[in-house]
Design a protein around this motif. Structure first.
Motif, short mmCIF file in Angstrom:
data_model
loop_
_atom_site.label_atom_id
_atom_site.label_comp_id
_atom_site.label_asym_id
_atom_site.label_seq_id
_atom_site.Cartn_x
_atom_site.Cartn_y
_atom_site.Cartn_z
N SER A 28 0.87 -1.17 0.00
CA SER A 28 0.00 0.00 0.00
C SER A 28 0.91 1.23 0.00
CB SER A 28 -0.93 0.00 1.21
OG SER A 28 -1.99 0.90 0.99
N VAL A 30 1.23 4.36 0.92
CA VAL A 30 1.64 5.26 2.03
C VAL A 30 2.69 4.62 2.92
CG1 VAL A 30 -0.16 4.58 3.68
CG2 VAL A 30 0.69 6.95 3.67
N THR A 123 -12.72 -0.08 0.82
CA THR A 123 -12.94 0.21 -0.60
C THR A 123 -14.18 -0.50 -1.11
OG1 THR A 123 -10.57 0.55 -1.09
CG2 THR A 123 -11.97 -0.13 -2.92
N CYS A 126 -17.41 1.12 0.26
CA CYS A 126 -17.79 2.40 -0.36
C CYS A 126 -18.19 2.21 -1.83
CB CYS A 126 -16.62 3.39 -0.26
SG CYS A 126 -16.23 3.84 1.44
N TYR A 149 -11.09 10.36 1.16
CA TYR A 149 -10.66 9.12 0.51
C TYR A 149 -11.65 8.04 0.87
CZ TYR A 149 -7.67 5.08 -0.64
OH TYR A 149 -7.17 3.91 -1.16
N HIS A 150 -12.13 7.34 -0.18
CA HIS A 150 -13.13 6.30 0.06
C HIS A 150 -12.65 4.97 -0.51
CE1 HIS A 150 -15.68 9.62 1.24
NE2 HIS A 150 -15.50 10.19 0.07
N GLY A 151 -11.32 4.80 -0.56
CA GLY A 151 -10.77 3.61 -1.18
C GLY A 151 -10.43 3.86 -2.64
N SER A 162 -5.56 10.80 1.41
CA SER A 162 -4.70 9.66 1.75
C SER A 162 -3.51 9.60 0.78
CB SER A 162 -5.50 8.36 1.74
OG SER A 162 -4.70 7.28 2.19
N GLU A 211 -16.60 11.73 4.19
CA GLU A 211 -16.04 11.37 5.51
C GLU A 211 -16.59 12.41 6.48
OE1 GLU A 211 -11.56 10.91 3.92
OE2 GLU A 211 -11.78 10.44 6.04
N VAL A 246 -15.59 4.45 7.68
CA VAL A 246 -14.55 3.40 7.73
C VAL A 246 -13.52 3.75 8.80
CG1 VAL A 246 -12.61 2.42 6.42
CG2 VAL A 246 -14.86 2.63 5.35
N LYS A 272 -12.03 -1.29 9.12
CA LYS A 272 -11.01 -1.13 10.15
C LYS A 272 -11.39 -1.72 11.51
CE LYS A 272 -9.32 2.98 7.76
NZ LYS A 272 -7.92 2.81 7.36
N GLU A 405 -2.27 12.40 6.58
CA GLU A 405 -2.89 11.26 7.25
C GLU A 405 -3.11 11.63 8.71
OE1 GLU A 405 -2.85 8.18 4.13
OE2 GLU A 405 -3.99 8.58 5.95
P1 KE4 Z 1 -9.52 0.05 2.70
O1 KE4 Z 1 -9.91 -0.39 1.32
O2 KE4 Z 1 -8.07 0.59 2.76
O3 KE4 Z 1 -9.82 -0.99 3.79
O4 KE4 Z 1 -10.44 1.29 3.11
C1 KE4 Z 1 -10.50 2.41 2.24
C2 KE4 Z 1 -10.96 3.62 3.05
C3 KE4 Z 1 -12.25 4.07 2.91
N1 KE4 Z 1 -12.71 5.13 3.63
C4 KE4 Z 1 -11.90 5.76 4.52
C5 KE4 Z 1 -12.45 6.92 5.29
C6 KE4 Z 1 -10.58 5.33 4.71
O5 KE4 Z 1 -9.78 5.98 5.60
C7 KE4 Z 1 -10.08 4.24 3.97
C8 KE4 Z 1 -8.65 3.76 4.08
N2 KE4 Z 1 -7.79 4.56 4.88
C9 KE4 Z 1 -6.38 4.54 4.52
C10 KE4 Z 1 -5.68 5.44 5.56
N3 KE4 Z 1 -5.78 6.78 5.23
C11 KE4 Z 1 -5.83 3.19 4.47
C12 KE4 Z 1 -4.33 3.12 4.51
C13 KE4 Z 1 -3.73 2.65 3.21
O6 KE4 Z 1 -4.31 2.96 2.14
O7 KE4 Z 1 -2.68 1.96 3.27
#
Ligand code: KE4
Length: 433
Positions: A28, A30, A123, A126, A149-151, A162, A211, A246, A272, A405
């Motif tokens: 990933s 970041v 992801t 969403c 960020y929603h994935g 993100s 968010e 999330v 999460k 972040e």
């Molecule tokens: P995942 O697909 O990463 O499980 O979730 C996406 C997502 C959706 N919505 C919100 C508000 C989120 O914060 C996230 C994922 N957050 C990031 C951290 N900023 C994940 C860390 C990364 O991408 O490695």
């Protein structure tokens, strides 16, 4: 005199190997620590508020797996639940009672979620929620907000936060213009912009996804009345309001941001925390909307490992451990202790910075401007943030490796951990120019 030979650390050696077989050496973006001018640290194990790397160094952890580790790492109750579940196998591809137990608990804690569907990531949650909103409203357009960020589903990679904000990517190649043009990305905390969008497209907007508290530009709080305004506009124009919780779900309060701000969305996305550190996501909301999801209705969404028994067991153990009264008061106390300590450091340096916090989350922006949206967050000095991050990591404090972040506090960060972090922070910022 010959120069000392600096042997590469085990993490540096591991990263060199990783880069040969994993794109960017990480799974990933970041995690690559590019924006803070460092090579990633490889973690060997984690317990409580601590990470221990493969070179034997330990850190007070403020990433917490980007949110899931609200109870700290390797919490006994989560490990015990996993040890029990694993004796029954790892995945069935058939229903198991743990899915029902977790679904019932989520729906009880988040009353707006009358029905829920488990998936494997935020992801997926969403992505599925906006597909459902488009089907339910028979409309195509989606409103999101700059820096949220929603994935990484196609529709979301438009001025997202993100990793995109971290890497300065406005939107991603590979997303067809035909899809991205259906996404309107507007400034966060600007109700006028949303009003204008609905006036321009009164019958075409399927949903607003937001968010409620932004964690993916660094931490940004909603202005007074902003979320209520989104709720009102969505209702007025027949669009659905989707709260992407999330990150904030079960973190900022027992019922998430929607409880904190008393907002009732049509759909909510989770992830999460509800997986206790294992792969998870969920979306849910009004029953009449959720009943459109296959096999009940025509909207298709599926997943081999959705509702995985190990994720469900870990998530259930974690959520149940958050239920005792006083849990969120304790998290709020620890967050405030840290925030107050960092703010007090402003008198110790000529370097301007803003501290933003909410129960369980905190950010430091190296700018002299109040941060209310992505544009103001982007006035931060990212080079200075990089120097700050490297000083913190050298002092044994693992702060999120990006200005854009949020940092996360767990229930097992002690007062001593917090005070040590404040001292490390004071030392770091006093050395910045
Ligand atoms: P995942 O697909 O990463 O499980 O979730 C996406 C997502 C959706 N919505 C919100 C508000 C989120 O914060 C996230 C994922 N957050 C990031 C951290 N900023 C994940 C860390 C990364 O991408 O490695």
């Amino acid at each position: 005199m010959s120069q000392p030979v600096l042997t590469a650390t085990k993490s540096e050696q591991a990263f060199a190997k990783a880069e040969k077989v994993i794109a960017g050496g990480v799974n990933s973006p970041v995690r690559a620590c590019k924006s803070v001018g460092a090579t990633p640290i490889f973690i060997d194990r984690a317990d409580g508020p601590y990470l221990h790397d493969i070179d034997g160094k330990s850190y007070i952890d403020y990433v917490g797996s980007w949110g899931p580790m609200i109870l700290g790492h390797s919490h006994p109750r989560v490990l015990e639940a996993l040890e029990h579940a694993i004796q029954h196998g790892t995945s069935y591809g058939a229903p198991s009672i743990g899915e029902v137990d977790l679904a019932e608990l989520v729906c009880r804690l988040v009353p707006s979620m009358e029905m829920v569907r488990m998936v494997c990531s935020g992801t997926e949650a969403c992505m599925s929620a906006i597909r459902l909103a488009r089907a339910y409203t028979k409309r195509k357009m989606v409103i999101k907000f700059d820096g949220c960020y929603h994935g990484h589903a196609d529709s979301f990679l438009v001025r997202a936060g993100s990793g995109l904000a971290t890497l300065g990517i406005a939107s991603s190649p590979g997303v067809p213009e035909e899809i991205s043009k259906l996404t309107l990305s507007l400034p966060y905390n600007d109700l006028e912009a949303v009003k204008k969008a609905f006036e321009k497209f009164p019958q075409e907007i399927a949903c607003i996804i937001v968010e409620p508290i932004v964690g993916n530009s660094g931490l940004i709080l909603p202005k007074e009345g902003y979320l209520a305004g989104l709720r009102e506009l969505a209702t007025k124009y027949g669009a659905l309001l989707i709260l992407d919780e999330v990150m904030t779900g079960f973190r900022v309060s027992a019922g998430g941001a929607q409880k904190l701000y008393n907002i009732t969305p049509d759909l909510t996305c989770l992830g999460k925390i509800i997986g206790g550190g294992l792969p998870v996501g969920a979306y849910g909301g009004r029953k009449e909307i959720m009943e459109m999801i296959a096999p009940l209705g025509p909207v298709y969404q599926a997943g081999t490992l959705a509702g995985n028994p190990l994720s469900m067991a870990a998530g259930l153990a974690q959520l149940k451990s958050l239920s005792p009264s006083g849990t969120y008061e304790k998290l709020e106390f620890l967050t405030k202790r840290l925030a107050d300590g960092l703010i007090a450091c402003q008198s110790k340096t000529k370097v301007p910075f803003q501290v933003v916090s909410v129960c369980g989350m905190i950010s430091v922006f190296f700018t002299d401007k109040p941060v209310v949206d992505l544009e103001s967050a982007m006035t931060s000095n990212t080079e200075r943030f990089g120097k700050f991050w490297r000083k913190m990591i050298d002092s044994g404090t693992y702060w999120p490796p990006s200005q854009f972040e949020s940092a996360f506090i767990s229930l097992v960060h002690s007062n001593r951990d917090i005070d040590e972090t404040i001292s490390a922070f004071e030392q770091a910022v006093s050395q910045l120019d």
